[in-house]
Design an enzyme around this catalytic site. Sequence first.
Site, PDB file in Angstrom:
ATOM      1  N   CYS A  10       0.866  -1.180   0.000  1.00 18.91           N
ATOM      2  CA  CYS A  10       0.000   0.000   0.000  1.00 18.91           C
ATOM      3  C   CYS A  10       0.904   1.231   0.000  1.00 18.91           C
ATOM      4  O   CYS A  10       2.094   1.125  -0.283  1.00 18.91           O
ATOM      5  CB  CYS A  10      -0.981  -0.016   1.174  1.00 18.91           C
ATOM      6  SG  CYS A  10      -0.261   0.167   2.813  1.00 18.91           S
ATOM      7  N   ARG A  16      -3.314  -0.850   5.283  1.00 16.03           N
ATOM      8  CA  ARG A  16      -3.841  -1.917   4.434  1.00 16.03           C
ATOM      9  C   ARG A  16      -2.876  -3.072   4.206  1.00 16.03           C
ATOM     10  O   ARG A  16      -3.259  -4.237   4.349  1.00 16.03           O
ATOM     11  CB  ARG A  16      -4.280  -1.349   3.080  1.00 16.03           C
ATOM     12  CG  ARG A  16      -5.415  -0.373   3.190  1.00 16.03           C
ATOM     13  CD  ARG A  16      -5.702   0.312   1.871  1.00 16.03           C
ATOM     14  NE  ARG A  16      -4.588   1.191   1.522  1.00 16.03           N
ATOM     15  CZ  ARG A  16      -4.466   1.822   0.371  1.00 16.03           C
ATOM     16  NH1 ARG A  16      -5.376   1.668  -0.569  1.00 16.03           N
ATOM     17  NH2 ARG A  16      -3.438   2.620   0.146  1.00 16.03           N
ATOM     18  N   ASP A 126      -8.416   3.161   1.615  1.00 20.45           N
ATOM     19  CA  ASP A 126      -7.425   3.396   2.661  1.00 20.45           C
ATOM     20  C   ASP A 126      -8.116   3.889   3.936  1.00 20.45           C
ATOM     21  O   ASP A 126      -8.659   4.992   3.967  1.00 20.45           O
ATOM     22  CB  ASP A 126      -6.412   4.436   2.181  1.00 20.45           C
ATOM     23  CG  ASP A 126      -5.219   4.565   3.094  1.00 20.45           C
ATOM     24  OD1 ASP A 126      -5.267   4.073   4.247  1.00 20.45           O
ATOM     25  OD2 ASP A 126      -4.212   5.163   2.657  1.00 20.45           O
TER      26      ASP A 126
END
Length: 155
Positions: A10, A16, A126
């Site tokens: 990420c 994440r 996100d």
Amino acid sequence: MKKHKILFVCLGNICRSPMAEYVFRHQVSQSGLSDIFITSSAGTSGWHNGENMHQGTLKKLKQQGIDPSGFTSSQVQPGDDDKYDYIIAMDNNNLAELERLFGKQPNKIFKLTDLIPEIGYTYVPDPWHTGDFDETFRLVSAGSQALLEQLTSVD
């Protein structure tokens, strides 16, 4: 069975991608397949290098009975495309940066949501911005399960 090395990616490697790393590792362990998977995570930026996971990620993993210990944030490195069999991005920007670094390799570098088109998302949102760690966990869990099923059906 063939050993698989997987890197989840990420932006900052605190929300994440560590969630995906630890969820996938947990699913692998629950399946009794820990000896054939090596997992890690990284960010396309180095903004959080050396830090722990975001508190929201830590909390969500603990709620789900997943041990979040042993994590330190890091950045994608040159040569990661040689080190890992699969590099799995959380969104289009992550994918674009990985393709800039390593070239287009669609069988190796792709988005987690590519494995779960039926879920209706083209990327994992996100939670740094959305605050919704539950939804991120739901998507990461579904994508991780699909990845595990795909890789174990091939061997």
